[in-house]
Design a protein around this motif. Structure first.
Motif, short mmCIF file in Angstrom:
data_model
loop_
_atom_site.label_atom_id
_atom_site.label_comp_id
_atom_site.label_asym_id
_atom_site.label_seq_id
_atom_site.Cartn_x
_atom_site.Cartn_y
_atom_site.Cartn_z
N SER A 166 -60.48 9.75 -26.09
CA SER A 166 -60.54 8.78 -24.98
C SER A 166 -59.41 7.77 -25.09
CB SER A 166 -61.87 8.04 -25.00
OG SER A 166 -62.92 8.93 -24.73
N LEU A 167 -59.12 7.39 -26.33
CA LEU A 167 -58.04 6.42 -26.54
C LEU A 167 -56.71 6.97 -26.04
CD1 LEU A 167 -58.68 4.75 -30.00
CD2 LEU A 167 -58.18 3.58 -27.87
N GLY A 201 -56.66 6.91 -22.32
CA GLY A 201 -56.51 5.51 -21.87
C GLY A 201 -55.07 5.06 -21.98
N ARG A 259 -68.23 11.49 -33.02
CA ARG A 259 -67.98 10.30 -32.19
C ARG A 259 -66.54 9.80 -32.39
NH1 ARG A 259 -72.79 7.29 -29.71
NH2 ARG A 259 -71.06 7.00 -28.28
N GLN A 268 -64.07 1.89 -16.90
CA GLN A 268 -63.18 2.57 -17.84
C GLN A 268 -64.00 3.45 -18.78
OE1 GLN A 268 -59.63 1.81 -18.47
NE2 GLN A 268 -59.70 0.88 -16.42
N GLU A 296 -67.21 4.50 -23.84
CA GLU A 296 -67.23 5.28 -25.08
C GLU A 296 -67.16 4.38 -26.31
OE1 GLU A 296 -67.24 8.80 -25.15
OE2 GLU A 296 -67.60 8.48 -27.31
N ALA A 297 -66.19 3.42 -26.25
CA ALA A 297 -65.97 2.53 -27.40
C ALA A 297 -67.18 1.63 -27.64
CB ALA A 297 -64.72 1.69 -27.16
N LEU A 298 -67.69 1.05 -26.52
CA LEU A 298 -68.83 0.13 -26.66
C LEU A 298 -70.07 0.85 -27.18
CD1 LEU A 298 -68.69 -2.36 -23.65
CD2 LEU A 298 -68.02 -2.70 -26.02
N GLY A 310 -61.65 0.01 -28.33
CA GLY A 310 -61.74 1.33 -28.97
C GLY A 310 -61.12 1.31 -30.35
N THR A 363 -70.21 3.54 -28.97
CA THR A 363 -70.00 3.85 -30.38
C THR A 363 -70.27 2.63 -31.24
OG1 THR A 363 -68.27 5.37 -29.67
CG2 THR A 363 -68.38 4.87 -32.02
N ARG A 364 -69.70 1.48 -30.76
CA ARG A 364 -69.83 0.25 -31.54
C ARG A 364 -71.30 -0.19 -31.64
NH1 ARG A 364 -70.95 -2.85 -34.44
NH2 ARG A 364 -70.13 -4.91 -34.97
N ARG A 376 -64.29 11.97 -30.34
CA ARG A 376 -64.41 11.68 -28.90
C ARG A 376 -63.70 10.37 -28.55
NH1 ARG A 376 -70.57 12.27 -27.85
NH2 ARG A 376 -70.23 10.38 -26.65
N LEU A 377 -63.91 9.36 -29.40
CA LEU A 377 -63.31 8.05 -29.14
C LEU A 377 -61.78 8.13 -29.20
CD1 LEU A 377 -63.89 5.10 -28.55
CD2 LEU A 377 -64.11 4.69 -31.00
N VAL A 408 -73.56 1.69 -33.94
CA VAL A 408 -73.37 1.47 -35.38
C VAL A 408 -74.52 0.60 -35.90
CG1 VAL A 408 -71.91 0.32 -37.09
CG2 VAL A 408 -70.88 1.76 -35.32
N VAL A 411 -63.18 -0.66 -32.84
CA VAL A 411 -64.35 0.09 -33.33
C VAL A 411 -63.92 1.09 -34.39
CG1 VAL A 411 -66.14 1.75 -32.68
CG2 VAL A 411 -65.68 -0.25 -31.23
N ILE A 442 -58.66 -0.12 -24.68
CA ILE A 442 -57.96 0.42 -25.85
C ILE A 442 -58.20 -0.48 -27.06
CG2 ILE A 442 -55.65 0.82 -26.82
CD1 ILE A 442 -54.82 1.74 -23.96
N ILE A 461 -69.39 5.64 -38.31
CA ILE A 461 -69.68 6.53 -37.18
C ILE A 461 -69.42 7.99 -37.55
CG2 ILE A 461 -69.29 4.80 -35.38
CD1 ILE A 461 -66.49 5.72 -35.08
N THR A 470 -65.89 -7.39 -31.01
CA THR A 470 -67.10 -6.74 -30.50
C THR A 470 -68.36 -7.26 -31.18
OG1 THR A 470 -66.59 -4.98 -32.05
CG2 THR A 470 -66.02 -4.60 -29.74
N LEU A 478 -63.10 4.95 -21.35
CA LEU A 478 -62.79 4.61 -22.74
C LEU A 478 -63.65 3.44 -23.22
CD1 LEU A 478 -61.11 4.67 -25.36
CD2 LEU A 478 -59.37 3.33 -24.17
#
Lengths: 812, 123
Positions: free
Chosen positions: A627-628, A631, A620, B12, B17-19, A605, B21-22, A623-624, B25, A608, A602, A616, B110, B14
């Motif tokens: 997902s959050l 989570g 995206r 996970q 997904e987060a990584l 996420g 996306t990051r 979607r993120l 970038v 980001v 979390i 982004i 990150t 999530l």
């Protein structure tokens, strides 16, 4: 500060001063001066008695005043005598006015002393007899000298007066004898005795001297001394004890006193025979005195013998009724006397003589022989067998009797078998709380003291199964023996259920083939039999004394076994708690990790989204964000599970039960939660009867079971939920087509803090406590939750809830 | 210029997904694949042959370290960055001994991970 004046100093000072005056009396120049000193001293004796009585206030002051008055009358007599000699210058006639005072003083003295003797000694007739005997002896010895003078008197009045002195003196001698024989031991008593002896000596010597008596000689000094000593006796503080009653000393007939008395008896008639030719008044009085003496001594002896006889009878009664064994034996080992308690303790008859058991006593007395008189006692613990084979232990005191009693010994022994065996048992059992080690020590100890051969401790399960907890000999318990008490018996066995002969032993004891043995049943609480302690002794038959002894151990052994079992239970409980503590620790670590992973996701996420939100694409970002949310939901479920798990009490979950009239509706709503996201969940419920339930918690159970089924089965596999009524229960089953659960791990499924050790591949999110909580909830409803599973085919979870019998809120 | 090809693996969803996306970038980085299990990660590595692997340590299917060893057996020069919540020094040492390029803690920002990916590729 000066020296403190103690009351005893009055007496000492008076004696010292008077002693000095007596000295001066001897050297005084004129007869008048001598007379004045003499009269003053005699009068001072009387005054001192009155002063002492006033100072110390004894119990019988009247007696003392009489004695004092007597002394003053005597002084008056002396003054009168001196008036005749010094003033009238004439020979003192007989009788004279002085005699009036002198004779008047005697009755007062006799009555005063008699009162003191009466209250102090209380010896009754025997004391009187003793006094009479001594007075008669004096009369016999001095008849001629004492009576001679009196009988020479010319007129009958003079004869009467002269004889009165003799009679009064004899009476005083009798009283003195009573003092002598009574055992009075105080300074005042000694002074009083000395005074009376001095007066009597003066009188006797005066009578013996007759014409040869000279004024101012030793006789006069003795009389003065008599008066002074009487005064000193009254001035001493111990005079008060003269008026108190002493404990009676019972005279004993000793060898010496018997020989003396026999000699006196033999000598009495001889005196009568010595002068048969000139038989005058003196001789007549002497013969009469001797005959009276003979009778007195005879009566006294008879009384002594009968007293000794009755005291011997009393002594015999005491010995016979003693609970302690009393034995008198010779150094060569023969027992001469025993009492009934000894026969009982050693198990032999009086006539059977010394048993081997007394060797210890023998050895001790031999050792004592060399010791000084006062140290000739020893205390030993005696140990031995009775002829019937039973054993005894006795605490004995042995005293060496001494050569004059034949060089034997006296032993007083107390039967301490029960006490000592119990003490030894308690000691052995207290060494260790470990049952096996403690009973090993007990077996050793009882083997030593009472010849125990073997010992078994058998623990009983509530269902009657017997398992050996201690075996002194491993062969006593048949290998792989399944020994079981009949269920009816395991509940309330009593001591009397265990009989001794092998023929009537309980069946399971017979299986062990132990032969005769004593069984001590151990109960934890009344009615709850937890163990049996079986004692086996040597020999084919059990002697009643041995059985009694073994049974006396019941309380000691029971207490110890109870403590040991408590200790064992406590130890097991501790292990259980340790295990639980470890599980808890593992759970905390696990939950820490499980919470951390979604939290980290979390955080990343959110980071980001915040930092790179502009860089982004919308797609995206959407979607993120979704997902959050998922989570965060998962995290919330985890926390809820952890909180729920902490609320469980004794594996039950606290629920608020109320009447749920349409359970099917509640169950269906739980299923509907999944229908959007997981269309593969399908359900069917028949009409269900009302149940008592906590609706929210019931739905939690459903959600847990369905989530699990979804988690563990492949995405395209259906999960089916069914609900029906069995009449008494509402039953629900949740089927999945997952991998199934290995049989050996089914029992772990519902445990607190445990997770299946399966391949992590199939271990989705969650702490693994969901099922534990679900079961806790169902059980709080009075229901059951269980699982059936086939590896490779899938699992099926069931739960059932009892149908409500009556309406109304209820808290479980 | 070729972009750095990266696979991201974590149990996970999530986190993956987060990584992803990051990392995406960064213009220099391209996420070519993801995995949620260690055995899946090894298969994806063999299939995609990425320049850098970013993986969690605690993961179903054998765990991150097992995946690391599997990848190194396929390509002993593979650059694997372990992105983990584990902060036990002994575990980190173990990971480095097993051949991890770098271990980055999940609590770090990150950009540390991005820096690690870039440095791994440059080296």
């Amino acid at each position: 500060m000066g020296t403190r004046l103690s009351p005893a100093h009055f007496s000492h000072a008076y004696l010292a001063f008077s002693g000095l005056l007596i000295g001066i009396y001897f050297v005084a120049p004129s007869p008048l001066a001598k007379a004045i000193i003499y009269d003053s001293l005699v009068a001072s004796g009387g005054l001192a008695v009155i002063a002492g009585t006033r100072i110390f206030r004894p119990a019988h002051s009247g007696a003392w005043y009489l004695i004092g008055a007597s002394a003053l009358l005597k002084a008056a007599g002396d003054v009168t005598w001196d008036v005749y000699e010094q003033v009238l210058k004439q020979q003192v006639p007989l009788p004279s006015w002085a005699d009036v005072f002198y004779l008047a003083s005697y009755p007062l003295l006799l009555i005063g002393l008699g009162l003191l003797v009466r209250t102090t000694l209380k010896r009754g007739f025997d004391g009187l007899l003793d006094g009479v005997i001594v007075a008669l002896v004096v009369l016999v010895l001095f008849t001629e000298q004492i009576l001679g003078l009196a009988l020479e008197s010319q007129t009958s009045l003079a004869l009467l007066v002269a004889s009165s002195y003799v009679l009064f003196d004899l009476a005083l001698i009798g009283l003195v004898a009573q003092f002598f024989l009574s055992g009075l031991r105080t300074p005042s008593a000694w002074l009083m005795l000395a005074s009376l002896i001095a007066v009597l000596m003066g009188d006797v010597v005066f009578a013996a001297l007759g014409e040869r008596y000279k004024v101012s000689g030793w006789v006069d000094a003795t009389w003065q001394l008599g008066s002074v000593l009487l005064g000193a006796a009254a001035l001493h503080p111990s005079m008060t004890t003269l008026s108190k009653q002493l404990s009676t000393l019972s005279p004993r007939l000793t060898r010496r006193s018997l020989a003396f008395a026999l000699l006196a008896l033999a000598a009495l008639p001889a005196g009568v025979l010595t002068s048969p030719d000139q038989f005058g008044t003196t001789e007549f009085i002497q013969v009469a005195a001797r005959l009276l003496l003979l009778v007195s001594v005879g009566v006294r002896l008879i009384r002594l013998v009968s007293m000794n006889e009755s005291s011997e009878a009393r002594l015999n009664l005491i010995i016979a009724s003693s609970a302690d064994a009393i034995v008198y034996g010779k150094l060569d080992g023969t027992v001469e006397e025993t009492n009934p308690a000894a026969e009982q303790l050693f198990g032999w008859k009086r006539s059977e003589g010394l048993g081997g058991c007394l060797n210890a006593a023998l050895a001790q007395t031999r050792k004592l022989e060399g010791e000084p008189e006062e140290q000739r006692t020893a205390e030993v613990v005696m140990k031995g067998h009775r002829p019937d084979g039973s054993r005894y232990l006795a605490a004995a005191k042995i005293t060496f009797a001494g050569r004059d009693l034949g060089g034997g010994w006296v032993m007083v022994a107390r039967d301490s078998t029960t006490h000592l065996v119990n003490a030894a048992a308690a000691q052995a059992l207290s060494e260790d709380l470990d049952l096996e080690r403690a009973f090993s020590a007990l077996t050793l100890e009882l083997g030593r003291v009472i010849g125990l051969q073997s010992l078994l401790v058998v623990l009983l399960d509530p269902d009657g199964r017997c398992t050996p907890a201690y075996l002194s000999d491993p062969t006593l318990w048949p290998e792989r023996a399944e020994v079981r008490l009949s269920p009816a018996k395991s509940g309330g066995l009593e001591v009397q259920d265990f009989v001794l002969s092998s023929g009537s032993q309980p069946e399971f004891i017979k299986q062990l083939d132990l032969g005769p043995c004593v069984i001590l049943p151990i109960s934890y609480m009344p009615g709850e039999l937890i163990a049996l302690v079986i004692l086996k002794f040597g020999g084919s038959e059990l002697v009643p004394a041995t059985v009694q002894l073994a049974r006396s151990l019941q309380a000691t052994v029971e207490r110890s076994v109870r403590n040991m079992i408590s200790f064992r239970r406590q130890k097991d409980r501790n292990l259980e708690l340790e295990e639980l503590d470890k599980l808890k620790f593992d759970f905390l670590r696990m939950i820490g990790h499980d919470l951390r992973a979604p939290l980290a996701a979390i955080r990343v996420g959110v980071e980001v989204l915040v930092d790179q939100g502009n860089s982004i694409s919308d797609e995206r970002r959407r979607r993120l964000s979704t997902s959050l949310i998922y989570g965060a939901n998962a995290l919330e479920r985890l926390v809820a599970d952890a909180v729920d798990a902490s609320q469980m009490v004794d594996s039950r979950f606290p629920c608020q039960l109320s009447l749920l009239s349409d359970p099917a509706d509640a169950l269906q709503r739980a299923c509907e939660r999944f229908c959007d996201e997981h269309p593969r969940v399908n359900w069917s419920f028949s009409t269900l009867p009302p149940v008592m339930a906590d609706e929210a918690r019931l739905q939690q159970v459903m959600v847990n079971l369905i989530s699990n089924a979804l988690k563990y089965s492949a995405d395209d596999m259906p999960v089916s939920v069914k609900g029906w009524s069995t009449g008494t229960h509402v039953q629900v089953r949740v089927d999945d087509r997952g991998p199934g659960i290995p049989k050996d791990q089914l029992h772990l499924l519902f445990q607190r803090f445990s997770r299946l050790q399966t391949d992590n591949a199939n271990q989705p999110d969650g702490t693994g406590i969901g099922l534990y909580i679900a079961r806790g909830i169902v059980e709080s409803h009075g229901g059951k939750l269980w699982v059936e599973s086939i590896l490779g085919e899938g699992s099926c979870f069931f739960f059932s809830l009892p149908v409500a019998l009556e309406a109304g809120p209820k808290t479980a | 210029m070729d972009r750095i090809r990266v696979i991201v693996a974590d149990d996970q969803a999530l986190m993956v997904e987060a990584l992803s996306t990051r990392l995406e970038v960064e213009p220099a980085i391209e996420v070519v694949g993801t995995a949620s299990r260690s055995d899946e990660l090894v298969r994806e590595f063999v299939r995609l042959r990425p320049d850098v692997v970013v993986t969690d340590i605690s993961m179903p299917g054998g765990g991150g370290l097992e995946a690391l060893r599997g990848i190194l057996r396929v390509d002993r020069h593979a650059r694997v960055i372990l992105f983990t919540a584990v902060d036990n020094p002994a575990d980190i040492q173990l990971a480095q001994a097993a051949g991890a390029w770098k271990v980055v803690n999940k609590i770090r920002p990150t950009k540390d991970l991005v820096a690690a990916v870039l440095s791994a590729w440059e080296a």
